[in-house]
Design a protein around this motif. Structure first.
Motif, PDB file in Angstrom:
ATOM      1  N   GLY A 148       6.156 -26.221  -6.239  1.00  0.00           N
ATOM      2  CA  GLY A 148       7.497 -26.786  -6.273  1.00  0.00           C
ATOM      3  C   GLY A 148       8.162 -26.632  -4.919  1.00  0.00           C
ATOM      4  O   GLY A 148       7.596 -26.050  -3.989  1.00  0.00           O
ATOM      5  N   ASN A 149       9.385 -27.115  -4.799  1.00  0.00           N
ATOM      6  CA  ASN A 149      10.071 -27.028  -3.509  1.00  0.00           C
ATOM      7  C   ASN A 149      10.334 -25.590  -3.087  1.00  0.00           C
ATOM      8  O   ASN A 149      10.292 -25.270  -1.884  1.00  0.00           O
ATOM      9  N   HIS A 150      10.559 -24.682  -4.037  1.00  0.00           N
ATOM     10  CA  HIS A 150      10.847 -23.304  -3.639  1.00  0.00           C
ATOM     11  C   HIS A 150       9.598 -22.567  -3.158  1.00  0.00           C
ATOM     12  O   HIS A 150       9.716 -21.627  -2.364  1.00  0.00           O
ATOM     13  N   GLU A 151       8.417 -22.973  -3.620  1.00  0.00           N
ATOM     14  CA  GLU A 151       7.197 -22.443  -2.995  1.00  0.00           C
ATOM     15  C   GLU A 151       7.180 -22.817  -1.518  1.00  0.00           C
ATOM     16  O   GLU A 151       6.794 -22.026  -0.649  1.00  0.00           O
ATOM     17  N   LEU A 152       7.629 -24.041  -1.226  1.00  0.00           N
ATOM     18  CA  LEU A 152       7.575 -24.544   0.154  1.00  0.00           C
ATOM     19  C   LEU A 152       8.727 -24.019   1.007  1.00  0.00           C
ATOM     20  O   LEU A 152       8.673 -24.113   2.233  1.00  0.00           O
ATOM     21  N   TYR A 153       9.760 -23.454   0.401  1.00  0.00           N
ATOM     22  CA  TYR A 153      10.777 -22.742   1.171  1.00  0.00           C
ATOM     23  C   TYR A 153      10.268 -21.365   1.584  1.00  0.00           C
ATOM     24  O   TYR A 153      10.735 -20.802   2.588  1.00  0.00           O
ATOM     25  N   ASN A 154       9.322 -20.828   0.821  1.00  0.00           N
ATOM     26  CA  ASN A 154       8.794 -19.492   1.092  1.00  0.00           C
ATOM     27  C   ASN A 154       7.473 -19.486   1.857  1.00  0.00           C
ATOM     28  O   ASN A 154       7.157 -18.500   2.529  1.00  0.00           O
ATOM     29  N   PHE A 155       6.700 -20.561   1.726  1.00  0.00           N
ATOM     30  CA  PHE A 155       5.377 -20.628   2.355  1.00  0.00           C
ATOM     31  C   PHE A 155       5.163 -22.015   2.946  1.00  0.00           C
ATOM     32  O   PHE A 155       5.649 -23.008   2.407  1.00  0.00           O
ATOM     33  N   ASN A 156       4.411 -22.064   4.048  1.00  0.00           N
ATOM     34  CA  ASN A 156       3.994 -23.378   4.533  1.00  0.00           C
ATOM     35  C   ASN A 156       2.664 -23.753   3.894  1.00  0.00           C
ATOM     36  O   ASN A 156       2.046 -22.953   3.198  1.00  0.00           O
ATOM     37  N   ARG A 157       2.225 -24.968   4.143  1.00  0.00           N
ATOM     38  CA  ARG A 157       1.002 -25.448   3.496  1.00  0.00           C
ATOM     39  C   ARG A 157      -0.236 -24.665   3.931  1.00  0.00           C
ATOM     40  O   ARG A 157      -1.173 -24.487   3.148  1.00  0.00           O
ATOM     41  N   GLU A 158      -0.249 -24.206   5.161  1.00  0.00           N
ATOM     42  CA  GLU A 158      -1.391 -23.399   5.604  1.00  0.00           C
ATOM     43  C   GLU A 158      -1.459 -22.107   4.797  1.00  0.00           C
ATOM     44  O   GLU A 158      -2.544 -21.672   4.385  1.00  0.00           O
ATOM     45  N   ASP A 159      -0.299 -21.492   4.561  1.00  0.00           N
ATOM     46  CA  ASP A 159      -0.270 -20.291   3.720  1.00  0.00           C
ATOM     47  C   ASP A 159      -0.784 -20.597   2.320  1.00  0.00           C
ATOM     48  O   ASP A 159      -1.596 -19.854   1.758  1.00  0.00           O
ATOM     49  N   LEU A 160      -0.303 -21.688   1.756  1.00  0.00           N
ATOM     50  CA  LEU A 160      -0.661 -22.023   0.380  1.00  0.00           C
ATOM     51  C   LEU A 160      -2.139 -22.370   0.240  1.00  0.00           C
ATOM     52  O   LEU A 160      -2.734 -22.168  -0.822  1.00  0.00           O
ATOM     53  N   SER A 161      -2.747 -22.896   1.306  1.00  0.00           N
ATOM     54  CA  SER A 161      -4.173 -23.225   1.233  1.00  0.00           C
ATOM     55  C   SER A 161      -5.034 -21.977   1.074  1.00  0.00           C
ATOM     56  O   SER A 161      -6.192 -22.065   0.663  1.00  0.00           O
ATOM     57  N   LYS A 162      -4.462 -20.812   1.384  1.00  0.00           N
ATOM     58  CA  LYS A 162      -5.184 -19.540   1.262  1.00  0.00           C
ATOM     59  C   LYS A 162      -4.754 -18.748   0.020  1.00  0.00           C
ATOM     60  O   LYS A 162      -5.259 -17.651  -0.212  1.00  0.00           O
ATOM     61  N   ALA A 163      -3.838 -19.305  -0.755  1.00  0.00           N
ATOM     62  CA  ALA A 163      -3.266 -18.571  -1.886  1.00  0.00           C
ATOM     63  C   ALA A 163      -4.245 -18.507  -3.047  1.00  0.00           C
ATOM     64  O   ALA A 163      -4.741 -19.537  -3.515  1.00  0.00           O
ATOM     65  N   SER A 164      -4.495 -17.299  -3.538  1.00  0.00           N
ATOM     66  CA  SER A 164      -5.427 -17.122  -4.652  1.00  0.00           C
ATOM     67  C   SER A 164      -4.865 -17.641  -5.965  1.00  0.00           C
ATOM     68  O   SER A 164      -5.616 -17.883  -6.909  1.00  0.00           O
ATOM     69  N   TRP A 165      -3.562 -17.831  -6.053  1.00  0.00           N
ATOM     70  CA  TRP A 165      -2.924 -18.260  -7.295  1.00  0.00           C
ATOM     71  C   TRP A 165      -2.802 -19.783  -7.393  1.00  0.00           C
ATOM     72  O   TRP A 165      -2.258 -20.306  -8.379  1.00  0.00           O
ATOM     73  N   LEU A 166      -3.297 -20.495  -6.380  1.00  0.00           N
ATOM     74  CA  LEU A 166      -3.367 -21.951  -6.413  1.00  0.00           C
ATOM     75  C   LEU A 166      -4.819 -22.386  -6.278  1.00  0.00           C
ATOM     76  O   LEU A 166      -5.693 -21.585  -5.954  1.00  0.00           O
ATOM     77  N   ARG A 167      -5.075 -23.678  -6.480  1.00  0.00           N
ATOM     78  CA  ARG A 167      -6.446 -24.168  -6.371  1.00  0.00           C
ATOM     79  C   ARG A 167      -6.758 -24.688  -4.978  1.00  0.00           C
ATOM     80  O   ARG A 167      -7.779 -24.382  -4.412  1.00  0.00           O
ATOM     81  N   HIS A 168      -5.898 -25.541  -4.455  1.00  0.00           N
ATOM     82  CA  HIS A 168      -6.132 -26.100  -3.131  1.00  0.00           C
ATOM     83  C   HIS A 168      -5.009 -25.745  -2.157  1.00  0.00           C
ATOM     84  O   HIS A 168      -5.254 -25.510  -1.001  1.00  0.00           O
ATOM     85  N   GLY A 169      -3.786 -25.750  -2.641  1.00  0.00           N
ATOM     86  CA  GLY A 169      -2.646 -25.347  -1.829  1.00  0.00           C
ATOM     87  C   GLY A 169      -2.135 -26.445  -0.930  1.00  0.00           C
ATOM     88  O   GLY A 169      -0.991 -26.862  -1.032  1.00  0.00           O
ATOM     89  N   ASP A 170      -2.989 -26.936  -0.051  1.00  0.00           N
ATOM     90  CA  ASP A 170      -2.549 -27.961   0.895  1.00  0.00           C
ATOM     91  C   ASP A 170      -2.420 -29.318   0.221  1.00  0.00           C
ATOM     92  O   ASP A 170      -1.559 -30.111   0.590  1.00  0.00           O
ATOM     93  N   ALA A 171      -3.270 -29.595  -0.736  1.00  0.00           N
ATOM     94  CA  ALA A 171      -3.219 -30.842  -1.508  1.00  0.00           C
ATOM     95  C   ALA A 171      -3.458 -30.466  -2.964  1.00  0.00           C
ATOM     96  O   ALA A 171      -4.572 -30.542  -3.463  1.00  0.00           O
ATOM     97  N   GLU A 172      -2.388 -30.044  -3.643  1.00  0.00           N
ATOM     98  CA  GLU A 172      -2.516 -29.403  -4.948  1.00  0.00           C
ATOM     99  C   GLU A 172      -2.477 -30.431  -6.084  1.00  0.00           C
ATOM    100  O   GLU A 172      -1.620 -30.391  -6.967  1.00  0.00           O
ATOM    101  N   PHE A 173      -3.403 -31.385  -6.037  1.00  0.00           N
ATOM    102  CA  PHE A 173      -3.546 -32.307  -7.164  1.00  0.00           C
ATOM    103  C   PHE A 173      -5.004 -32.342  -7.592  1.00  0.00           C
ATOM    104  O   PHE A 173      -5.912 -32.360  -6.783  1.00  0.00           O
ATOM    105  N   TYR A 174      -5.208 -32.328  -8.913  1.00  0.00           N
ATOM    106  CA  TYR A 174      -6.543 -32.200  -9.481  1.00  0.00           C
ATOM    107  C   TYR A 174      -6.458 -32.482 -10.972  1.00  0.00           C
ATOM    108  O   TYR A 174      -5.361 -32.639 -11.534  1.00  0.00           O
TER     109      TYR A 174
END
Length: 419
Positions: A148-174
């Motif tokens: 959501g938008n608040h994930e992106l206020y706290n983390f950038n996409r590079e951070d999210l791509s490494k997040a264990s609690w997401l699947r892809h992070g940078d492109a989170e559609f599946y």
């Protein structure tokens, strides 16, 4: 647990209870292995012997927890109170409720904005996320976490791509297949957006162009400017603000192919997105920038009426709309609204011809408006204890072929493929 899936096969035993247990365990193990393997698919099959319950599954739901260890605040227009600490108490109560169900859900649909953007301002992003994930870890099943938008206020996409609690992070559609005859599609409504992307990312550059055209009040930095100045009569154009975003052409083309494949396989589909897809399911300004294109795809001939429901968060007041295609658009209420005094969480039980939404207090989870069915009381059964529920009928779809039905009859299987 959540990212890219490896392939696993589980053989089910003759007892239905044991079979259900292994179904959940296979899902859980796959989530755990997925980030490590970096692959995109998981499958687990049901062999000849005892047939599992066809076209039936149950999962938990919660949206916009958005907690912070901070005093209560307000929304952007300072018209709605936000109970930051109370929202975490609601998440804790939700996990307790899911733990005490007669049978564990298959997964928890956590529809985005798990922590609030205020955490990035007070230096508590990591501790706030850890606190929320600790509660979700107590649940009797894995969580499907959405950006959501608040994930992106706290983390950038590079951070999210490494997040264990997401699947892809940078492109989170599946997509994945929770039960025979069902496909769940997770969308990322900020693939085109001002938040989270690097300045030179083409997805951000496209967002700058869109906003310059549709709402010049917005500065390219996503912060300056009076975003809604002169927009009182702009109708749905009010959605062109930085806290919304777009799916983008690549994701929409993928969605079209997913729905066509589902229709070809005579499957029903649930869509999950943080940002709303139908303007009648919200206040009219919290939709994805390209929601019209998404709705066109959902109602297309290729989709053949396969979409049963669209589940969203983002608009904290919630919303509901049953559209002309028979799709139930459910926008779930945020725990921020009432804090620990509220019950903004529940359960979705899916059957071939209806979806039940259950919870301690349905109106706290999905507001009673726009023709939403009135809630009734469940006296307790194999799905839940005493609670409230509503039943949403599912319109029969028009499958484009029956060849997959023949294959399913020959091979009783549930396959989870993450695309």
């Amino acid at each position: 647990f959540n990212s890219r899936f490896d392939a696993i096969e589980i053989i089910y035993f003759s007892e239905a209870m044991v079979m259900g247990f292994f179904h959940r365990q296979a899902f859980f193990v796959a989530f755990a292995l997925s980030k490590m393997t970096r692959t995109r698919s998981l499958s687990f099959s049901v062999r000849h012997g005892v047939t599992p319950k066809k076209n039936q599954f149950t999962f938990g739901v919660i949206a916009d927890v958005q907690w912070a260890d901070a005093p209560d605040g307000y929304n952007y227009s300072r018209t709605v109170k936000r109970c930051y600490r109370g929202a975490l108490a609601t998440l804790a109560s939700a996990v307790d409720w899911w733990q005490n169900l007669p049978e564990a859900p298959l997964y928890i649909a956590q529809l985005g904005d798990l922590i609030d953007g205020v955490n990035s301002q007070i230096g508590q992003t990591d501790s706030a996320l850890a606190g929320a994930l600790d509660h979700l870890a107590r649940a009797p099943c894995p969580s499907v976490n959405i950006v959501g938008n608040h994930e992106l206020y706290n983390f950038n996409r590079e951070d999210l791509s490494k997040a264990s609690w997401l699947r892809h992070g940078d492109a989170e559609f599946y997509s994945f297949f929770p039960a025979q005859g069902w496909r769940t599609i997770v969308l990322d409504p900020y693939q085109i957006g001002l938040i989270g992307h690097a300045a030179d990312d083409p997805r951000r550059m496209e967002a700058v162009e869109i906003l310059a055209r549709e709402n010049p009040n917005v500065s390219p930095d996503g912060e300056a400017g009076d975003w809604l100045a002169g927009m009182a009569d702009a109708g749905h154009r009010r959605r062109f603000v930085p806290y919304n975003g777009g799916f983008g052409g690549e994701q929409l083309n993928w969605l079209r192919s997913e729905l066509a494949a589902a229709a070809e396989a005579a499957e029903r589909v649930l869509i999950m997105s943080h940002v709303i897809i139908h303007p009648e399911a919200c206040g009219g300004s919290t939709m994805a920038w390209d929601y019209e294109e998404a709705l066109d795809i959902i109602s297309s001939e290729e989709a053949a009426g396969c979409v049963a429901a669209v589940l969203c968060g983002h608009d904290h007041s919630g919303g509901y709309h049953h559209d002309d295609e028979g799709v139930h658009h459910c926008t779930f209420v945020s725990p921020l609204n009432k804090g620990e005094e509220g019950f903004a969480f529940g359960l979705m039980h899916v059957e071939p011809d209806y979806i039940e939404i259950r919870g301690p207090k349905i109106d706290d989870l999905l507001p009673y408006k726009n023709g939403r069915p009135i809630s009734n009381t469940c006296k307790g059964d194999s799905i839940s204890g005493i609670c409230e529920f509503i039943r949403l009928p599912i319109k029969a779809n028009m499958p484009r072929t029956i060849k997959n039905l023949e294959r399913v009859d020959a091979i009783v299987a549930t396959e989870v493929l993450l695309n």
